[in-house]
Scaffold this active site. Structure first.
Site, short mmCIF file in Angstrom:
data_model
loop_
_atom_site.label_atom_id
_atom_site.label_comp_id
_atom_site.label_asym_id
_atom_site.label_seq_id
_atom_site.Cartn_x
_atom_site.Cartn_y
_atom_site.Cartn_z
N LYS A 86 0.85 -1.21 0.00
CA LYS A 86 0.00 0.00 0.00
C LYS A 86 0.88 1.25 0.00
O LYS A 86 0.70 2.17 0.80
CB LYS A 86 -0.98 -0.01 1.16
CG LYS A 86 -1.96 -1.19 1.10
CD LYS A 86 -3.09 -1.09 2.09
CE LYS A 86 -4.14 -2.17 1.89
NZ LYS A 86 -3.73 -3.53 2.26
N GLN A 212 -15.08 -11.27 5.62
CA GLN A 212 -15.57 -9.88 5.55
C GLN A 212 -16.97 -9.78 4.94
O GLN A 212 -17.53 -8.70 4.84
CB GLN A 212 -14.60 -9.01 4.73
CG GLN A 212 -13.26 -8.75 5.42
CD GLN A 212 -12.40 -7.77 4.64
OE1 GLN A 212 -12.80 -6.66 4.35
NE2 GLN A 212 -11.20 -8.19 4.29
N ARG A 231 -8.16 -15.24 6.01
CA ARG A 231 -8.60 -16.00 7.19
C ARG A 231 -9.45 -17.22 6.88
O ARG A 231 -9.36 -18.24 7.57
CB ARG A 231 -9.34 -15.05 8.15
CG ARG A 231 -8.42 -14.06 8.83
CD ARG A 231 -9.18 -12.92 9.46
NE ARG A 231 -9.74 -12.03 8.46
CZ ARG A 231 -10.44 -10.94 8.73
NH1 ARG A 231 -10.68 -10.61 9.99
NH2 ARG A 231 -10.90 -10.18 7.77
P1 XMP Z 1 -9.23 -11.80 4.78
O1 XMP Z 1 -8.69 -12.51 5.97
O2 XMP Z 1 -10.31 -10.82 5.12
O3 XMP Z 1 -7.95 -10.96 4.27
O4 XMP Z 1 -9.61 -12.71 3.65
C1 XMP Z 1 -8.00 -10.05 3.24
C2 XMP Z 1 -6.61 -9.65 2.88
O5 XMP Z 1 -6.69 -8.64 1.90
C3 XMP Z 1 -6.18 -7.44 2.43
N1 XMP Z 1 -7.19 -6.47 2.14
C4 XMP Z 1 -7.04 -5.55 1.28
N2 XMP Z 1 -5.95 -5.27 0.59
N3 XMP Z 1 -7.23 -3.58 -0.44
C5 XMP Z 1 -6.06 -4.27 -0.27
O6 XMP Z 1 -5.07 -3.95 -0.94
C6 XMP Z 1 -8.35 -3.85 0.25
O7 XMP Z 1 -9.40 -3.25 0.06
C7 XMP Z 1 -8.21 -4.86 1.16
N4 XMP Z 1 -9.09 -5.38 1.99
C8 XMP Z 1 -8.43 -6.40 2.60
C9 XMP Z 1 -5.93 -7.58 3.89
O8 XMP Z 1 -4.79 -6.87 4.25
C10 XMP Z 1 -5.75 -9.06 3.97
O9 XMP Z 1 -4.42 -9.41 3.67
#
Ligand code: XMP
Length: 257
Positions: A86, A212, A231
């Site tokens: 990011k 989520q 997760r």
């Molecule tokens: P989960 O456990 O929720 O993890 O399946 C999701 C993963 O994605 C990342 N994450 C994001 N990364 N933009 C991103 O670049 C997003 O909108 C976003 N939402 C979740 C989070 O850090 C985790 O690794």
């Protein structure tokens, strides 16, 4: 040169999966953390096409030590590797940070477009292109608060008209030559809107499924090319089985960009 975008597509097609594993494991002990990271990566490797790492794991395992080994292992399993950096700073520190990630073995980085092009992401995009690495831009994040930034209406400096911020970011992804964009799976209307702008020219990576609340099938239907899943895989009792069943659900109507 084979671009990151092409390499992702090829990995996805040859392995028959569009899943990107977000390996966000936490453990106080670096040794057990490294061992668990390796075990889960090996277990789920047949069902994923890429591994995405985030800063908590990097801080604990160190780029020059555990992370390099993990990236090597991922490449041995024909997985692409993405650093969820990011990036969001001025050009010289973005470039210095990106260079370290690229030299450690990452194939692509995620960056924030809020920082802008000139004196922001310009030199990092150029360096990525020189090295055949990928740059992926955040376009709409998956959490509720994303509406405060990515979802706000802003005045388009070119036209003077008010437009959603994420729409301008999707357009920048095309102008800047990004190798991918991130759009959360929690809002399928945003996925469809971004798909309409990108017209399949820039692939969409979508996090936010399952834990989520987003649905893998709906996200793919709305336009996601790749699903980022954390997760729901690594916290499950059987990561291998979970990865396989999410892969099956996600690929039932998948045609990568
Ligand atoms: P989960 O456990 O929720 O993890 O399946 C999701 C993963 O994605 C990342 N994450 C994001 N990364 N933009 C991103 O670049 C997003 O909108 C976003 N939402 C979740 C989070 O850090 C985790 O690794």
């Amino acid at each position: 040169m084979f671009s990151f975008k092409d390499a992702m597509r090829s990995a996805s097609e040859s392995k028959g999966t569009n899943l990107v594993l977000a390996l966000d494991l936490v453990d106080q002990n670096p040794r057990s953390l490294a061992a668990r990271s390796i075990r889960i990566t090996e277990d789920v490797a047949p069902y994923i096409c890429a591994l995405k790492l985030n800063r908590p794991l990097i801080l604990k395992l160190c780029l020059e030590e555990g992370i390099k080994d993990l990236l090597k292992l991922a490449h041995e399993h024909e997985l692409m590797t993405i650093m969820d950096a990011k990036l969001n700073d001025v050009a010289h520190t973005n470039l210095a940070t990106a260079t370290q990630y690229f030299e450690a073995g990452f194939d692509a980085l995620i960056a924030s477009p809020f920082v802008g092009w000139e004196g922001g992401l310009d030199s990092t995009f150029k360096e990525a292109s020189r090295r055949g690495k990928g740059m992926i831009l955040l376009v709409y994040m998956s959490h509720k608060g994303a509406a405060e930034g990515y979802g706000q209406d802003v005045v388009d400096a070119r036209t003077g008209h008010s437009r959603p911020q994420f729409v301008l970011f999707a357009e920048k992804a095309m102008t800047w030559g990004a190798d991918g964009v991130v759009v959360g799976a929690t809002q399928v209307d945003k996925l469809s809107a971004v798909r309409g702008i990108l017209q399949g020219k820039v692939p969409i990576y979508s996090p936010g499924v399952l834990v989520q609340g987003g649905s893998p099938k709906e996200a793919v239907k709305a336009g996601a090319d790749y699903l980022i899943v954390g997760r729901a895989i690594y916290n499950s009792e059987n990561p291998k089985k979970s990865a396989r069943s999410i892969r099956d659900e996600a690929t039932s109507n998948h045609e990568p960009t």
